[in-house]
Design an enzyme around this catalytic site. Structure first.
Site, mmCIF file in Angstrom:
data_model
loop_
_atom_site.group_PDB
_atom_site.id
_atom_site.type_symbol
_atom_site.label_atom_id
_atom_site.label_comp_id
_atom_site.label_asym_id
_atom_site.label_seq_id
_atom_site.Cartn_x
_atom_site.Cartn_y
_atom_site.Cartn_z
ATOM 1 C CE1 TYR A 188 -3.667 2.547 0.671
ATOM 2 C CE2 TYR A 188 -2.375 3.257 2.562
ATOM 3 C CZ TYR A 188 -3.431 3.449 1.683
ATOM 4 O OH TYR A 188 -4.241 4.557 1.829
ATOM 5 C CG ASP A 203 5.784 3.678 0.861
ATOM 6 O OD1 ASP A 203 6.073 4.313 1.887
ATOM 7 O OD2 ASP A 203 4.619 3.500 0.467
ATOM 8 C CE LYS A 219 2.054 4.810 8.323
ATOM 9 N NZ LYS A 219 0.688 4.556 8.633
HETATM 10 N N1 PLP Z 1 2.900 4.117 2.346
HETATM 11 C C1 PLP Z 1 2.837 3.213 3.323
HETATM 12 C C2 PLP Z 1 3.848 2.111 3.362
HETATM 13 C C3 PLP Z 1 1.862 3.305 4.316
HETATM 14 O O1 PLP Z 1 1.829 2.393 5.284
HETATM 15 C C4 PLP Z 1 0.928 4.361 4.246
HETATM 16 C C5 PLP Z 1 -0.127 4.477 5.254
HETATM 17 O O2 PLP Z 1 -0.318 3.666 6.095
HETATM 18 C C6 PLP Z 1 1.037 5.286 3.212
HETATM 19 C C7 PLP Z 1 2.025 5.140 2.273
HETATM 20 C C8 PLP Z 1 0.078 6.431 3.133
HETATM 21 O O3 PLP Z 1 0.356 7.331 4.169
HETATM 22 P P1 PLP Z 1 -0.772 8.342 4.670
HETATM 23 O O4 PLP Z 1 -1.830 7.523 5.313
HETATM 24 O O5 PLP Z 1 -0.045 9.235 5.605
HETATM 25 O O6 PLP Z 1 -1.276 9.059 3.463
#
Ligand code: PLP
Length: 428
Positions: free
Chosen positions: A137, A232, A260
């Site tokens: 994700y 990511d 985060k």
């Molecule tokens: N990338 C990863 C690996 C994530 O776990 C998340 C959210 O949990 C995101 C991107 C998206 O981040 P946000 O919820 O701050 O938009």
């Protein structure tokens, strides 16, 4: 009652789908406050927290240093829409802690970070295709909502309505940990692939570590074909090590996405990398990206406080590793006793799957027994331990997760797993 009221005014009663407990069923807790590793709901009941706001709370909730940093800046206004020297301080800290990074662009969320990284990779290479992994994700922008993990899986919609086919035609899918499949895709499309994006430890199909040479293999293929490798690190960044998964697994990415943790619980994200790529971003370069609230002074204050704590604490990751090991052992002991469960862990990220078989990709995760997880979740919640309400999420251990809390959690896990499997036997 609170949930019903919320549902009248907010779609599904929540502002982010996983919070609705859709997969485990039942009403979500409404949280009033949190301190350390304890969450308090609106009834005043306390829960041991293994969600940690989905990652940022590595030092626990309401840490005084973070709260003071925000309080100090609060009287000066909540937003300027103009540069501040604190933004440079935050970028400097990130650059200092990440050896492969020259520059950082601050954004407001992980979604913005990955969306920006992809546009940047496309602008840099002049190519359109992106290769992503099933079950990973990367936030909720169109290009990544194909076989996405996290809430997209929890809601039973591996892909989302409203995403035009034309957009996702540029997204190629591969199985996490399947390097030979990635190599075949490179042989077919290699010189058209702008970017490979990966969660270096998948955290959104439950926690799934990379196999031995998986990340190194991605690095090799990207080098051969001039493709940008994007890690990511929205979950893994500053959580597995100061240098995140890149440091932990000793593999360099070209672009890194953060979220985060770098906001200490306030909304911050970042894209980071070498100047040769980062300088393609506007206003220096042709790749447009912007944000009214980007570099917000309160979020930056919280981020600066959290990153200083991370930079100064020389033993944090060892402490987290020890705690993670204790929890992992508890699950493995149950496995040794014959319960068909599988546990995956890297540092303070851990998940349990209700399957006897190894979980190394999305298909394996989907093969775990959701009904058993549901029972497990509710039994834990009834006994005041708050774990993510889905097997397709990672538990986060914090520095404030005490050994007493771990002992209490493990006793409960032992009882609960036995109960869950006993009830399965009765039913069959
Ligand atoms: N990338 C990863 C690996 C994530 O776990 C998340 C959210 O949990 C995101 C991107 C998206 O981040 P946000 O919820 O701050 O938009």
């Amino acid at each position: 009652m609170l949930f019903n009221e919320a549902k009248k005014y907010i779609p599904g009663g929540v502002n982010s789908p996983v919070r609705a407990f859709g997969l485990v069923e039942g009403d979500p807790l409404f949280i009033n406050r949190a301190s350390g590793s304890l969450l308090y709901d609106e009834d005043g009941d306390a829960y041991i927290d293994y969600v940690g706001s989905w990652g940022p709370m590595i030092f626990g909730h309401s840490h005084p240093k973070i709260q003071n940093a925000i309080a100090e800046k609060l009287p000066f206004s909540t937003s300027f829409g103009a540069p501040t020297k604190d933004e440079t301080t935050l970028a400097q800290k990130i650059v200092r802690m990440l050896p492969d990074v020259d520059k950082v662009r601050l954004v407001n969320s992980g979604t913005e970070a990955t969306m920006t990284a992809l546009r940047l990779a496309r602008g840099f290479t002049g190519r359109d295709l992106v290769l992503k992994f099933e079950g990973c994700y990367h936030g909720h922008s169109d290009a990544f909502l194909v076989k996405a993990g996290s809430g997209a899986t929890t809601g039973g919609n591996p892909s989302s309505a409203g995403v035009p086919d034309a957009v996702i035609q540029n997204t190629i899918l591969a199985k996490f940990n399947d390097l030979s499949q990635v190599a075949s895709l490179f042989l077919k499309h290699g010189y058209h692939i702008a970017a490979v994006i990966v969660e270096p430890v998948a955290g959104n199909m439950g926690c799934i570590p990379p196999k031995d040479n998986f990340l190194k293999g991605l690095r090799f293929l990207c080098d051969q074909f001039g493709t940008v490798l994007i890690f990511d690190e929205v979950m893994t960044g500053f959580r597995l090590a100061k240098g995140g998964a890149s440091e932990h697994f000793r593999v360099k990415a070209d672009l890194l996405c953060y979220g985060k943790i770098i906001g200490g619980g306030l909304p911050v994200g970042a894209v980071a990398g070498k100047s040769r790529i980062m300088d393609h971003l506007a206003p220096d370069g042709p790749v447009y990206q912007a944000g009214t609230l980007s570099g917000n002074p309160l979020a930056v204050a919280a981020g600066n406080a959290q990153l200083s704590m991370l930079e100064e604490d020389q033993e944090l990751y060892e402490r987290l590793e020890e705690k993670g090991k204790v929890l992992e052992k508890a699950f493995n002991d149950l496995k040794m006793q014959g319960f068909p469960i599988w546990v995956n862990r890297v540092g303070s990220m851990i998940s349990v799957f209700f399957t006897g078989a190894e979980v190394k990709n999305y298909d394996d995760a989907l093969n775990s027994d959701i009904g058993l997880f549901r029972q497990f979740f509710h039994e834990m919640l009834k006994n005041k331990v708050y774990i993510p309400p889905s097997p397709f999420e990672t538990w986060f251990i914090s520095d404030t997760t005490s050994s007493e809390m771990l002992t209490e959690t493990i006793e409960l896990i032992n009882e609960t797993i036995k109960k869950v499997y006993a009830s399965q036997l009765i039913e069959s």
